[in-house]
Design an enzyme around this catalytic site. Sequence first.
Site, PDB file in Angstrom:
ATOM      1  N   HIS A 187       0.884  -1.189   0.000  1.00 60.62           N
ATOM      2  CA  HIS A 187       0.000   0.000   0.000  1.00 60.62           C
ATOM      3  C   HIS A 187       0.914   1.229   0.000  1.00 60.62           C
ATOM      4  O   HIS A 187       1.719   1.404  -0.904  1.00 60.62           O
ATOM      5  CB  HIS A 187      -0.915  -0.128   1.217  1.00 60.62           C
ATOM      6  CG  HIS A 187      -2.033   0.864   1.299  1.00 60.62           C
ATOM      7  ND1 HIS A 187      -2.465   1.608   0.248  1.00 60.62           N
ATOM      8  CD2 HIS A 187      -2.836   1.221   2.356  1.00 60.62           C
ATOM      9  CE1 HIS A 187      -3.473   2.391   0.624  1.00 60.62           C
ATOM     10  NE2 HIS A 187      -3.711   2.175   1.908  1.00 60.62           N
ATOM     11  N   HIS A 199      -2.533  -2.091  -9.648  1.00 62.64           N
ATOM     12  CA  HIS A 199      -3.441  -1.416  -8.721  1.00 62.64           C
ATOM     13  C   HIS A 199      -4.740  -2.195  -8.657  1.00 62.64           C
ATOM     14  O   HIS A 199      -5.184  -2.717  -9.672  1.00 62.64           O
ATOM     15  CB  HIS A 199      -3.723   0.029  -9.175  1.00 62.64           C
ATOM     16  CG  HIS A 199      -4.273   0.874  -8.082  1.00 62.64           C
ATOM     17  ND1 HIS A 199      -5.609   0.896  -7.784  1.00 62.64           N
ATOM     18  CD2 HIS A 199      -3.656   1.692  -7.197  1.00 62.64           C
ATOM     19  CE1 HIS A 199      -5.793   1.715  -6.756  1.00 62.64           C
ATOM     20  NE2 HIS A 199      -4.630   2.205  -6.379  1.00 62.64           N
ATOM     21  N   ASP A 256       2.843   5.434  -6.661  1.00 63.40           N
ATOM     22  CA  ASP A 256       4.086   5.282  -5.920  1.00 63.40           C
ATOM     23  C   ASP A 256       5.309   5.106  -6.813  1.00 63.40           C
ATOM     24  O   ASP A 256       6.438   5.185  -6.342  1.00 63.40           O
ATOM     25  CB  ASP A 256       3.980   4.079  -4.977  1.00 63.40           C
ATOM     26  CG  ASP A 256       3.023   4.362  -3.849  1.00 63.40           C
ATOM     27  OD1 ASP A 256       3.119   5.461  -3.285  1.00 63.40           O
ATOM     28  OD2 ASP A 256       2.183   3.507  -3.538  1.00 63.40           O
TER      29      ASP A 256
HETATM   30  N1  ACO Z   1       4.505  -7.124 -10.317  1.00 59.19           N
HETATM   31  C1  ACO Z   1       4.336  -8.330 -10.926  1.00 59.19           C
HETATM   32  N2  ACO Z   1       3.140  -8.937 -11.029  1.00 59.19           N
HETATM   33  C2  ACO Z   1       2.081  -8.327 -10.515  1.00 59.19           C
HETATM   34  C3  ACO Z   1       2.178  -7.078  -9.870  1.00 59.19           C
HETATM   35  C4  ACO Z   1       3.442  -6.470  -9.791  1.00 59.19           C
HETATM   36  N3  ACO Z   1       3.604  -5.287  -9.204  1.00 59.19           N
HETATM   37  N4  ACO Z   1       0.952  -6.702  -9.436  1.00 59.19           N
HETATM   38  C5  ACO Z   1       0.116  -7.688  -9.800  1.00 59.19           C
HETATM   39  N5  ACO Z   1       0.793  -8.652 -10.449  1.00 59.19           N
HETATM   40  C6  ACO Z   1       0.229  -9.861 -11.071  1.00 59.19           C
HETATM   41  C7  ACO Z   1      -0.215 -10.863 -10.034  1.00 59.19           C
HETATM   42  O1  ACO Z   1       0.807 -11.794  -9.740  1.00 59.19           O
HETATM   43  C8  ACO Z   1      -1.391 -11.507 -10.714  1.00 59.19           C
HETATM   44  O2  ACO Z   1      -0.909 -12.397 -11.684  1.00 59.19           O
HETATM   45  P1  ACO Z   1      -1.700 -13.800 -11.963  1.00 59.19           P
HETATM   46  O3  ACO Z   1      -3.114 -13.399 -12.295  1.00 59.19           O
HETATM   47  O4  ACO Z   1      -0.969 -14.429 -13.091  1.00 59.19           O
HETATM   48  O5  ACO Z   1      -1.605 -14.566 -10.689  1.00 59.19           O
HETATM   49  C9  ACO Z   1      -2.042 -10.358 -11.466  1.00 59.19           C
HETATM   50  O6  ACO Z   1      -0.965  -9.449 -11.734  1.00 59.19           O
HETATM   51  C10 ACO Z   1      -3.162  -9.663 -10.720  1.00 59.19           C
HETATM   52  O7  ACO Z   1      -2.642  -9.184  -9.504  1.00 59.19           O
HETATM   53  P2  ACO Z   1      -3.392  -9.249  -8.121  1.00 59.19           P
HETATM   54  O8  ACO Z   1      -2.356  -9.451  -7.043  1.00 59.19           O
HETATM   55  O9  ACO Z   1      -4.519 -10.200  -8.166  1.00 59.19           O
HETATM   56  O10 ACO Z   1      -3.990  -7.800  -8.029  1.00 59.19           O
HETATM   57  P3  ACO Z   1      -4.515  -7.089  -6.720  1.00 59.19           P
HETATM   58  O11 ACO Z   1      -5.551  -6.148  -7.160  1.00 59.19           O
HETATM   59  O12 ACO Z   1      -4.864  -8.093  -5.666  1.00 59.19           O
HETATM   60  O13 ACO Z   1      -3.215  -6.318  -6.161  1.00 59.19           O
HETATM   61  C11 ACO Z   1      -1.600  -4.651  -5.792  1.00 59.19           C
HETATM   62  C12 ACO Z   1      -2.986  -4.979  -6.359  1.00 59.19           C
HETATM   63  C13 ACO Z   1      -1.502  -5.102  -4.308  1.00 59.19           C
HETATM   64  C14 ACO Z   1      -1.398  -3.137  -5.833  1.00 59.19           C
HETATM   65  C15 ACO Z   1      -0.523  -5.388  -6.644  1.00 59.19           C
HETATM   66  O14 ACO Z   1      -0.610  -4.958  -7.987  1.00 59.19           O
HETATM   67  C16 ACO Z   1       0.879  -5.176  -6.107  1.00 59.19           C
HETATM   68  O15 ACO Z   1       1.305  -5.909  -5.202  1.00 59.19           O
HETATM   69  N6  ACO Z   1       1.648  -4.160  -6.641  1.00 59.19           N
HETATM   70  C17 ACO Z   1       2.969  -3.867  -6.164  1.00 59.19           C
HETATM   71  C18 ACO Z   1       2.901  -3.053  -4.876  1.00 59.19           C
HETATM   72  C19 ACO Z   1       2.459  -1.610  -5.131  1.00 59.19           C
HETATM   73  O16 ACO Z   1       2.978  -0.915  -6.004  1.00 59.19           O
HETATM   74  N7  ACO Z   1       1.506  -1.167  -4.302  1.00 59.19           N
HETATM   75  C20 ACO Z   1       1.000   0.220  -4.358  1.00 59.19           C
HETATM   76  C21 ACO Z   1      -0.421   0.280  -4.824  1.00 59.19           C
HETATM   77  S1  ACO Z   1      -0.940   1.952  -4.939  1.00 59.19           S
HETATM   78  C22 ACO Z   1      -1.288   2.369  -3.359  1.00 59.19           C
HETATM   79  O17 ACO Z   1      -1.604   1.578  -2.529  1.00 59.19           O
HETATM   80  C23 ACO Z   1      -1.185   3.751  -3.005  1.00 59.19           C
END
Ligand code: ACO
Length: 429
Positions: free
Chosen positions: A268, A307, A363
């Site tokens: 987050h 996201h 971010d």
């Molecule tokens: N890098 C690589 N793969 C990713 C990433 C990433 N940053 N984010 C998502 N994925 C992949 C997942 O592994 C998943 O793949 P799959 O379907 O083959 O298993 C797919 O993309 C969907 O991702 P989910 O995790 O289901 O998406 P969710 O909505 O649950 O998560 C989140 C969103 C937590 C932001 C995620 O994208 C993440 O961890 N990003 C990196 C951390 C980040 O930048 N957080 C800041 C968010 S903005 C904020 O909070 C202000």
Amino acid sequence: MTKDSLSVTDNRTGKSYELAIKNDTINAMDLRQIKVNPDDFGMLSYDPGFKNTASTESTITYIDGAKGILRYRGYPIEQLAASSNYLEVAYLILFGELPNQAQYDKWEYDILHHTFVHENITDFMKAFRYDAHPMGMFIATIAGMSTFYPEGRDIHDADNRLRQIERLIAKTPTVAAFSYRHLRGLPFVYPDNDLSYTGNFLNMLDKMTQIKYKPNPALERALDVLFILHADHEQNCGTAAMRVIGSSETDPYSAMAGAAAALYGPLHGGANEAVLRMLVEIGDVKNVPAFVEGVKNRERLLMGFGHRVYKNFDPRASIIKSIADEVFEVTGRNPLLDIALELERIALEDDFFVQRNLYPNVDFYSGIIYQAMKFPIAMFPVLFAIPRTIGWLAQWQEMLLDKEQKIARPRQVYLGSDERDYVSMEDRK
Ligand code: ACO
């Protein structure tokens, strides 16, 4: 049969049900009538991570993740970032309308004249270890403030609520700046109420021996825009935490400490910190392809990408990218920017990221700007928490005034052991 309804057939029993649709949603409680036997508990919806559950109606922030739209109270984030300032946006988010001049002047005066903290809070903050993470100090101090303002517990009194809200908006930059100065081993700088909200924050961070600190106008404005972009984001993890904690009618300081704790995590608000650490680790543009391969092989995440809501682009990331140049003109170009741009270029062309709708989020670029402004990486989540204060408090107040809201208490699907008898120690295998 009304058109605004959903027909559901339970194939276990062959029975059909008509569920009312309001605002494109069904009420989860309507599922409870779906039973196999009269003494069944009734149907629940299962939604880990609340991916498809609306926990509230809200009039504060609108997001269309597919189109990359973000609006506070109907105003596009792009217009607010271009023309408004953080305190005006805070007023808008809290009260629902832009202030007229008299309203703005009073609001600004009230905020800028609540910036000092009790000296015991100063002493409390000095007691942290020399290398304490500033977000840990921030969270603990906000929680500690509930003991300085016990009247904050009277959450049903509108005037009293407003006083606590003003206090929190006014004092969070002070607490944040003190945590920074503590980390640097520098004496705390007290607020200067002649300066703007962000100007005073820079003063408390940077002032050394000057009689009167003059913030750099470009950095002051850039920080103000960053604050506008971070002010609210509807039902994200931190805000959901604020509402959940607040639903038990706890005071706003304790609830906000919980919200800030939720923000702290690397998935987050801690992601900006994680992005910077990742860019430093990559170290050079030539290492980007290998890093991206590692992400695709599931060895790690590309921090700052993806996201829960935005599946096209994050409009905040685009605005941040556009102010980066103004900041770099003052600070010099951050060499990590080249690594970030190359990561973005490769990722946006690569099927792995395209198919999963993974785009840079807020971010991805904010950390690069903060670093150019010489903030230590550990300060990044704190810089997120300061402006998010108004979002948390406005959402908290909306929850308190919403007659439909109840104490937050999710259900579970129990899959553990059935009833069994206690076994004494000597009889256990
Ligand atoms: N890098 C690589 N793969 C990713 C990433 C990433 N940053 N984010 C998502 N994925 C992949 C997942 O592994 C998943 O793949 P799959 O379907 O083959 O298993 C797919 O993309 C969907 O991702 P989910 O995790 O289901 O998406 P969710 O909505 O649950 O998560 C989140 C969103 C937590 C932001 C995620 O994208 C993440 O961890 N990003 C990196 C951390 C980040 O930048 N957080 C800041 C968010 S903005 C904020 O909070 C202000």
